[in-house]
Scaffold this motif. Structure first.
Motif, PDB file in Angstrom:
ATOM      1  N   ARG A   1      26.864 -47.310-105.299  1.00 53.30           N
ATOM      2  CA  ARG A   1      26.869 -46.568-104.050  1.00 53.30           C
ATOM      3  C   ARG A   1      27.717 -47.005-103.119  1.00 53.30           C
ATOM      4  NH1 ARG A   1      21.132 -46.591-100.845  1.00 53.30           N
ATOM      5  NH2 ARG A   1      22.003 -48.510-100.430  1.00 53.30           N
ATOM      6  N   ALA A   2      28.007 -48.294-102.872  1.00 54.82           N
ATOM      7  CA  ALA A   2      28.871 -48.749-101.779  1.00 54.82           C
ATOM      8  C   ALA A   2      30.328 -48.407-102.193  1.00 54.82           C
ATOM      9  CB  ALA A   2      28.601 -50.449-101.758  1.00 54.82           C
ATOM     10  N   GLU A   3      30.771 -48.546-103.413  1.00 52.52           N
ATOM     11  CA  GLU A   3      32.033 -48.168-103.905  1.00 52.52           C
ATOM     12  C   GLU A   3      32.324 -46.833-103.720  1.00 52.52           C
ATOM     13  OE1 GLU A   3      35.795 -47.949-105.742  1.00 52.52           O
ATOM     14  OE2 GLU A   3      34.619 -49.586-104.634  1.00 52.52           O
ATOM     15  N   LEU A   4      31.250 -45.784-104.043  1.00 50.43           N
ATOM     16  CA  LEU A   4      31.487 -44.258-103.974  1.00 50.43           C
ATOM     17  C   LEU A   4      31.219 -43.971-102.595  1.00 50.43           C
ATOM     18  CD1 LEU A   4      28.853 -43.107-106.595  1.00 50.43           C
ATOM     19  CD2 LEU A   4      31.464 -42.875-106.630  1.00 50.43           C
ATOM     20  N   ARG A   5      30.865 -44.569-101.591  1.00 49.08           N
ATOM     21  CA  ARG A   5      30.923 -44.429-100.230  1.00 49.08           C
ATOM     22  C   ARG A   5      32.369 -44.862 -99.754  1.00 49.08           C
ATOM     23  NH1 ARG A   5      27.258 -48.564 -97.944  1.00 49.08           N
ATOM     24  NH2 ARG A   5      25.458 -47.431 -98.422  1.00 49.08           N
TER      25      ARG A   5
ATOM     26  N   HIS B   1      32.596 -40.216-101.275  1.00 49.74           N
ATOM     27  CA  HIS B   1      31.762 -39.393-102.416  1.00 49.74           C
ATOM     28  C   HIS B   1      30.825 -38.582-101.625  1.00 49.74           C
ATOM     29  CE1 HIS B   1      30.817 -38.601-106.337  1.00 49.74           C
ATOM     30  NE2 HIS B   1      29.730 -38.864-106.046  1.00 49.74           N
ATOM     31  N   PHE B   2      30.313 -39.354-100.641  1.00 48.30           N
ATOM     32  CA  PHE B   2      29.048 -38.676 -99.668  1.00 48.30           C
ATOM     33  C   PHE B   2      29.585 -37.812 -98.406  1.00 48.30           C
ATOM     34  CE2 PHE B   2      27.674 -42.656-102.061  1.00 48.30           C
ATOM     35  CZ  PHE B   2      27.119 -42.054-103.091  1.00 48.30           C
ATOM     36  N   THR B   3      30.781 -37.516 -98.432  1.00 50.82           N
ATOM     37  CA  THR B   3      31.181 -36.812 -97.322  1.00 50.82           C
ATOM     38  C   THR B   3      30.465 -35.498 -97.008  1.00 50.82           C
ATOM     39  OG1 THR B   3      33.261 -36.314 -98.246  1.00 50.82           O
ATOM     40  CG2 THR B   3      33.236 -38.010 -96.533  1.00 50.82           C
ATOM     41  N   GLN B   4      30.401 -34.920 -98.188  1.00 44.45           N
ATOM     42  CA  GLN B   4      29.653 -33.350 -98.479  1.00 44.45           C
ATOM     43  C   GLN B   4      28.182 -33.438 -98.722  1.00 44.45           C
ATOM     44  OE1 GLN B   4      31.845 -31.006 -97.276  1.00 44.45           O
ATOM     45  NE2 GLN B   4      33.180 -32.498 -97.008  1.00 44.45           N
ATOM     46  N   LYS B   5      27.971 -34.590 -99.356  1.00 46.32           N
ATOM     47  CA  LYS B   5      26.422 -34.551 -99.533  1.00 46.32           C
ATOM     48  C   LYS B   5      25.687 -35.940 -99.202  1.00 46.32           C
ATOM     49  CE  LYS B   5      27.988 -35.965-104.318  1.00 46.32           C
ATOM     50  NZ  LYS B   5      27.992 -35.648-105.607  1.00 46.32           N
ATOM     51  N   PRO B   6      24.345 -35.940 -98.914  1.00 44.50           N
ATOM     52  CA  PRO B   6      23.641 -36.908 -98.506  1.00 44.50           C
ATOM     53  C   PRO B   6      23.741 -38.183 -99.731  1.00 44.50           C
ATOM     54  CG  PRO B   6      21.928 -35.351 -99.320  1.00 44.50           C
ATOM     55  CD  PRO B   6      23.469 -34.814 -99.450  1.00 44.50           C
ATOM     56  N   GLU B   7      23.811 -39.204 -99.136  1.00 45.26           N
ATOM     57  CA  GLU B   7      23.774 -40.707 -99.949  1.00 45.26           C
ATOM     58  C   GLU B   7      22.507 -40.642-100.342  1.00 45.26           C
ATOM     59  OE1 GLU B   7      24.709 -44.380 -98.150  1.00 45.26           O
ATOM     60  OE2 GLU B   7      26.661 -44.035 -97.746  1.00 45.26           O
ATOM     61  N   PRO B   8      22.389 -41.314-101.790  1.00 44.18           N
ATOM     62  CA  PRO B   8      20.952 -41.322-102.449  1.00 44.18           C
ATOM     63  C   PRO B   8      20.199 -42.365-101.697  1.00 44.18           C
ATOM     64  CG  PRO B   8      22.529 -41.992-103.763  1.00 44.18           C
ATOM     65  CD  PRO B   8      23.292 -41.544-102.631  1.00 44.18           C
ATOM     66  N   ARG B   9      18.890 -42.543-101.653  1.00 44.89           N
ATOM     67  CA  ARG B   9      17.972 -43.529-101.173  1.00 44.89           C
ATOM     68  C   ARG B   9      17.846 -44.288-102.313  1.00 44.89           C
ATOM     69  NH1 ARG B   9      15.464 -43.151 -96.215  1.00 44.89           N
ATOM     70  NH2 ARG B   9      14.568 -45.185 -96.780  1.00 44.89           N
TER      71      ARG B   9
END
Length: 570
Positions: A211-215, A219-227
């Motif tokens: 998740r940190a790498e995708l952030r 990757h999450f500019t258009q959609k929420p980060e997964p919890r």
């Protein structure tokens, strides 16, 4: 042969007084300071369970490399496949991987090796089965809770054009698989301070790093980060069920998972399993995970197909999850029935004239079920307090054994010693100090018994083993309250961090049998009376008796009261 009675030793846990003083100075109440200090806690920070205290993922060797591989695969729309182990740790690890990777947009499927078809781990046979059954063919395999020993399996995958990423927590051998990355706190040079992560903990950390790498890649500019904390209940279940040491980091993970369960924010499958086990999730404890939920998941891998367990855990529909939980519950009932029958047969053999009970126990029956021998070994080990191996038939004249040991004997090392002395005797083996598995030929069983018995003596330097029961000494009467019982039940106890056992002398005011097998007591100490129960103990006790006991909250018809759970007399 004469029936053996195991005698046990009792001692009070040693307490580091400096730790105890420090904990009280930091605000711990005297009872918790005493209990924590006796379990090696030196600073109150080690008892904190907020996510901020979680050990940083970057400290896991190759976790960032693994995160990069997975992020590249997601961006390239590659087909990913998780290969899981067939126990509860493997099932929860698979569920965490599937759920998290789906949250991050991956094409993800899973497969569990069948213990009766291909055995444990990523083997060449598993690759063959996968090519036959999984469509589309994966570009990347991710192992969870296995893979560190899969040298040939990784080679077989590469030959058919499939890359492998390994996440595991088992001890590595001399040769490591040629995978793209290996994430394992127990591999050489890994600086991760907790070597006790379960397989589910390793994949959870890998998902945090992903998740940190995708952030970082936007990757999450258009959609929420997964919890990812939504998966904490799965992490808690796998960690407790795998009986890994509950160090401060694992206690944090289990506490967070239990808080999710108690607040009703759990996976549909875990809710369904609590319901099918008639257990209230609002009072969920680590004991519930270990003894009620875990065995129902494990039953699938022991008797049938662990993919049912995984489907239950990843389902987001309660009705579907409940139907799967019913199947798991049925298998668990069947498993219990098979296990009772096998244990009875094993006891008859052990108590026969022909049986030679020496320093270890080895039993085999051609009618036994391969998936249940481990539990039978565990039962016999507890009864006789000796390293125990139970065998069932395998293929082509082979028999497969599962073993459990006592603290004095490192089981894997004992098997290693046998294999070095008799290079052709054991076909394969693996495991760790307290549990292991192996395959031998049935014709070599008698030779093996003698060799293993000698290895047990040579490894331990002992010919007799006695269990040591450690208690926390007297429970100050001011803490003998229902509030204490509730507080202790909410805390995480387990492997390497045992739940409190107290030791005091009582006057017995009343005692009678419940259902002809449980002893109900009314006890008195220092003028205070206590209700107590001793399960599966049909014998009466003396009027003055020294007891070893737990304090537990007894929930009944909306009320809660203090109950003493008797474990032993001294």
């Amino acid at each position: 042969m004469e029936t053996m009675v195991v005698s046990f030793q009792v001692s009070n846990r040693p307490i580091n007084p400096d730790y105890q003083t420090q904990l009280i100075a930091q605000g711990a109440n005297p009872l918790m300071a005493k209990l924590w200090a006796a379990r090696g806690v030196s600073d109150i920070e080690q008892t904190e369970t907020s996510w901020q205290k979680l050990i940083a993922p970057q400290l896991l060797t190759q976790v960032e490399k693994g995160a990069t591989i997975l992020a590249d695969a997601i961006e390239a729309n590659k087909q990913l496949l998780i290969i899981a182990d067939y126990d509860c740790d493997g099932a929860t690890a698979c569920a965490v991987g599937v759920r998290a990777l789906r949250m991050m947009g991956a094409n993800i499927n899973f497969m569990v090796p069948n213990r009766f078809e291909t055995g444990y781990g990523l083997s060449p046979a598993v690759i063959d089965v996968m090519l036959d059954r999984v469509y589309p063919k994966p570009d990347l395999i991710i192992t969870v809770d296995n893979g560190i020993a899969s040298v040939e399996g990784v080679e077989a995958a590469k030959k058919v054009g499939i890359d492998v990423l390994i996440t595991d927590h088992h001890l590595p051998g001399d040769t490591l698989p040629d995978a793209l990355a290996i994430i394992n706190p127990n591999q050489k040079d890994c600086q991760f301070p907790s070597k006790n992560l379960a397989g589910v903990g390793v994949i959870f950390y890998t998902m945090i790093a992903l998740r940190a790498e995708l952030r970082r890649r936007g990757h999450f500019t258009q959609k929420p980060e997964p919890r990812l904390d939504e998966l904490a209940d799965l992490v808690a279940l796998g960690t407790v069920a795998d009986v890994v040491k509950l160090d401060s980091n694992n206690r944090l993970l289990v506490t967070q998972g239990l808080q999710k369960i108690r607040s009703g924010k759990m996976q549909a499958g875990i809710q369904a399993l609590f319901d099918i086990a008639s257990t209230d999730p609002r009072q969920a404890s680590s004991m519930d995970l270990g003894f009620k939920i875990g065995p129902r998941i494990n039953a699938a891998g022991r008797l049938a197909d662990m993919s049912i367990g995984i489907r239950c855990l990843i389902s987001q529909d309660y009705d579907e999850a409940f139907e799967l939980a019913k199947q798991l519950n049925d298998w668990n009932s069947t498993r219990r029935h098979i296990e009772q029958e096998m244990s009875q047969q094993a006891l008859q053999e052990i108590e026969s004239e022909a049986f030679k009970l020496k320093h270890a126990i080895c039993v085999f029956n051609p009618e036994w079920h391969q998936g249940v021998v481990g539990i039978v070994a565990s039962r016999l080990k507890e009864k006789f307090w000796k390293p125990t191996l139970a065998f069932a038939p395998g293929d082509d004249g082979e028999i497969r054994g599962s073993g459990r040991s006592v603290p004095d004997v490192h089981l894997r090392d004992a098997l290693d010693l046998v294999s070095k002395r008799y290079p052709t005797l054991i076909q394969k083996f693996g495991g760790h100090a307290m549990a292991a598995g192996l395959t031998i030929y049935q014709k070599d069983f008698d030779t093996f018994i003698t060799a293993f018995d000698q290895a047990v003596v040579d490894i331990s330097g002992k010919t007799h083993f006695s269990p040591l029961i450690e208690t926390d000494g007297t429970l100050d009467i001011q803490y003998s309250t229902v509030e204490t019982a509730i507080a202790l039940s909410q805390y995480v106890w387990g492997a390497g961090f045992p739940s409190p056992l107290f030791r005091d002398t009582f006057t017995v005011k009343e005692q009678y049998l419940l259902k002809e097998k449980h002893l109900k007591l009314l006890l008195e100490r220092e003028g205070v009376r206590f209700n107590a129960i001793w399960f599966n103990h049909p014998e009466m006790v003396d009027e003055q008796v020294e007891l070893i006991y737990e304090v537990v909250p007894n929930y009944w018809q909306g009320n809660v009261s203090l109950q003493l759970l008797i474990r032993y007399t001294v």
